[in-house]
Design a protein around this motif. Structure first.
Motif, short mmCIF file in Angstrom:
data_model
loop_
_atom_site.label_atom_id
_atom_site.label_comp_id
_atom_site.label_asym_id
_atom_site.label_seq_id
_atom_site.Cartn_x
_atom_site.Cartn_y
_atom_site.Cartn_z
N LYS A 80 42.91 -13.00 50.57
CA LYS A 80 43.11 -11.56 50.40
C LYS A 80 42.28 -11.03 49.23
CE LYS A 80 47.79 -11.38 52.35
NZ LYS A 80 49.24 -11.13 52.06
N ILE A 81 42.15 -11.84 48.17
CA ILE A 81 41.34 -11.42 47.02
C ILE A 81 39.88 -11.27 47.44
CG2 ILE A 81 40.47 -12.13 44.75
CD1 ILE A 81 43.23 -13.54 44.37
N ILE A 82 39.37 -12.26 48.16
CA ILE A 82 37.98 -12.19 48.62
C ILE A 82 37.77 -10.99 49.53
CG2 ILE A 82 36.22 -13.36 49.99
CD1 ILE A 82 37.37 -16.03 48.95
N GLN A 117 29.29 -12.46 49.88
CA GLN A 117 29.38 -11.06 50.31
C GLN A 117 30.08 -10.19 49.26
OE1 GLN A 117 30.79 -10.87 54.53
NE2 GLN A 117 30.68 -13.11 54.41
N THR A 118 30.27 -10.73 48.06
CA THR A 118 30.90 -10.01 46.96
C THR A 118 29.97 -10.01 45.76
OG1 THR A 118 31.96 -11.89 45.85
CG2 THR A 118 33.10 -10.98 47.78
N ASP A 119 30.45 -9.50 44.63
CA ASP A 119 29.67 -9.49 43.39
C ASP A 119 30.02 -10.68 42.48
OD1 ASP A 119 28.09 -7.05 43.71
OD2 ASP A 119 30.03 -6.04 43.70
N VAL A 120 30.66 -11.70 43.02
CA VAL A 120 30.98 -12.91 42.25
C VAL A 120 29.70 -13.70 42.01
CG1 VAL A 120 32.22 -15.10 42.23
CG2 VAL A 120 33.35 -13.03 43.09
N LYS A 121 29.41 -13.96 40.73
CA LYS A 121 28.20 -14.70 40.36
C LYS A 121 28.51 -15.92 39.50
CE LYS A 121 25.23 -12.17 42.49
NZ LYS A 121 24.50 -12.77 43.64
N GLY A 122 29.78 -16.19 39.25
CA GLY A 122 30.13 -17.35 38.43
C GLY A 122 31.53 -17.83 38.74
N MET A 123 31.80 -19.08 38.32
CA MET A 123 33.12 -19.67 38.49
C MET A 123 33.52 -20.42 37.23
SD MET A 123 33.15 -21.13 42.39
CE MET A 123 34.86 -21.68 42.21
N ILE A 124 34.81 -20.36 36.90
CA ILE A 124 35.41 -21.19 35.87
C ILE A 124 36.53 -21.98 36.53
CG2 ILE A 124 36.68 -21.23 33.69
CD1 ILE A 124 35.33 -18.58 32.98
N ILE A 125 36.45 -23.31 36.44
CA ILE A 125 37.47 -24.17 37.05
C ILE A 125 37.98 -25.11 35.95
CG2 ILE A 125 38.00 -25.68 38.99
CD1 ILE A 125 35.41 -24.80 40.32
N PRO A 126 38.99 -24.69 35.19
CA PRO A 126 39.38 -25.44 33.99
C PRO A 126 39.92 -26.84 34.23
CG PRO A 126 40.91 -23.63 34.41
CD PRO A 126 39.76 -23.44 35.34
N ASP A 127 40.42 -27.10 35.44
CA ASP A 127 40.96 -28.44 35.69
C ASP A 127 39.96 -29.34 36.42
OD1 ASP A 127 41.16 -27.05 38.10
OD2 ASP A 127 43.01 -28.05 38.72
N LEU A 128 38.70 -28.90 36.53
CA LEU A 128 37.67 -29.74 37.11
C LEU A 128 37.01 -30.56 36.01
CD1 LEU A 128 35.90 -30.50 39.61
CD2 LEU A 128 34.31 -28.70 38.83
N PRO A 129 37.22 -31.88 35.98
CA PRO A 129 36.61 -32.69 34.92
C PRO A 129 35.09 -32.55 34.92
CG PRO A 129 38.26 -33.96 36.14
CD PRO A 129 38.03 -32.70 36.91
N PHE A 130 34.52 -32.52 33.73
CA PHE A 130 33.07 -32.39 33.60
C PHE A 130 32.35 -33.46 34.41
CE2 PHE A 130 29.19 -33.67 31.27
CZ PHE A 130 28.45 -32.50 31.42
N ASP A 131 32.85 -34.67 34.37
CA ASP A 131 32.20 -35.77 35.05
C ASP A 131 32.30 -35.70 36.57
OD1 ASP A 131 31.39 -36.89 32.61
OD2 ASP A 131 33.30 -37.93 32.38
N HIS A 132 33.11 -34.75 37.08
CA HIS A 132 33.26 -34.57 38.52
C HIS A 132 32.69 -33.24 39.00
CE1 HIS A 132 36.92 -37.53 38.39
NE2 HIS A 132 35.74 -38.16 38.38
N ARG A 133 31.89 -32.59 38.17
CA ARG A 133 31.36 -31.28 38.52
C ARG A 133 30.47 -31.33 39.77
NH1 ARG A 133 28.63 -33.63 34.65
NH2 ARG A 133 26.36 -33.45 34.47
N ASP A 134 29.93 -32.51 40.07
CA ASP A 134 29.07 -32.62 41.24
C ASP A 134 29.84 -32.44 42.55
OD1 ASP A 134 26.79 -32.94 39.77
OD2 ASP A 134 26.79 -35.14 39.87
N LEU A 135 31.16 -32.40 42.48
CA LEU A 135 31.95 -32.09 43.67
C LEU A 135 31.71 -30.67 44.15
CD1 LEU A 135 35.39 -33.73 42.69
CD2 LEU A 135 33.78 -34.54 44.44
N VAL A 136 31.32 -29.79 43.22
CA VAL A 136 31.12 -28.38 43.58
C VAL A 136 29.70 -27.88 43.31
CG1 VAL A 136 33.56 -27.88 43.16
CG2 VAL A 136 31.90 -27.49 41.34
#
Length: 254
Positions: A80-82, A117-136
């Motif tokens: 709904k947010i998107i 299709q929106t104006d979203v240009k960044g993401m913050i995912i605080p519970d994503l470990p730095f060493d696992h950032r390649d998942l996204v």
């Protein structure tokens, strides 16, 4: 270079104190989200964080937790947010702040396809470990979405160097050891910490967590490029409305 990084670097070059406010999407009804976004842009926001309500928000303090629960009670979902954001022309870039479960449950590739299709240009995912950032990261990189990096007070200089080497959008320098909005008695060593990160960083560095007074902004802008303000905006919007929030931001950021 991601478009969000370029945009904020250009803003920094003007000498402006960068300002990134936070909203909890749907806390006051998704029908009011467009008005809230435009108000924040008119108040000088350089980008706006859009919080995604989640049942177990580990990095959020009581104010934002309460707002998230309020949104969930209103049946607000990521879908709904998107859908709402697709109908809103945001004057500044948007940054989604949420937890891994929300995005993976939605389907990461579908999520990125939809937010294109929106104006979203960044993401913050605080519970994503730095060493696992390649998942996204691969999916985000293909679609010009910056993955913003948080740096804590406890990060060593070696770790800071590692984090800065991949940072994009802006560096979120956490000013407290704890959760958002939790307290305001900042440690004395914080100034040196912020100054060090800013000196080492090639992109803007913004301080965040607990910032609620003009004195905080004055202090932090001496050692970094700007501030993120969340809980103060969320609580004022909920309790006093748009006009009062506009006035409060003007007083803090002037």
């Amino acid at each position: 270079m991601k478009s969000l990084t370029y945009f904020l670097q250009k803003k920094r070059e003007t000498g402006k104190t960068l300002f990134v406010p936070y909203l909890m999407a749907g806390a006051n009804g998704l029908e009011n989200l467009a008005q809230e976004i435009h108000m924040l842009a008119e108040c000088g926001a350089d980008a706006i964080e859009i919080g995604i309500p989640f049942s177990d928000p580990v990095a959020d303090g009581p104010t934002i937790q309460k707002a998230g629960l309020k949104a969930l009670q209103k049946k607000v979902t990521l879908a709904k947010i998107i859908a709402a954001l697709k109908e809103i022309h945001a004057p500044v870039p948007l940054i989604m702040m949420g937890y891994t479960n929300s995005f993976f449950r939605y389907g990461l590739e579908k999520f990125v396809e939809d937010i294109a299709q929106t104006d979203v240009k960044g993401m913050i995912i605080p519970d994503l470990p730095f060493d696992h950032r390649d998942l996204v990261k691969p999916v985000l990189d293909e679609n010009d979405i910056a993955l913003l990096q948080l740096i804590s007070l406890t990060s060593s200089k070696k770790r800071i160097t590692e984090l800065l080497s991949v940072a994009e959008g802006f560096v979120y320098a956490v000013t407290l050891n704890g959760i958002t909005g939790s307290k305001n008695d900042y440690e004395k060593k914080l100034d040196d910490h912020l100054a060090y990160i800013t000196k080492q960083s090639s992109i803007p560095v913004l301080a965040g967590f607990g910032i609620s007074q003009k004195e905080h902004v004055t202090r932090f802008k001496a050692n970094c490029d700007g501030v993120v303000i969340g809980s103060k905006i969320v609580s004022t919007l909920e309790n006093e409305g748009i006009a009062a929030t506009r006035k409060m931001i003007s007083q803090i950021m002037q």
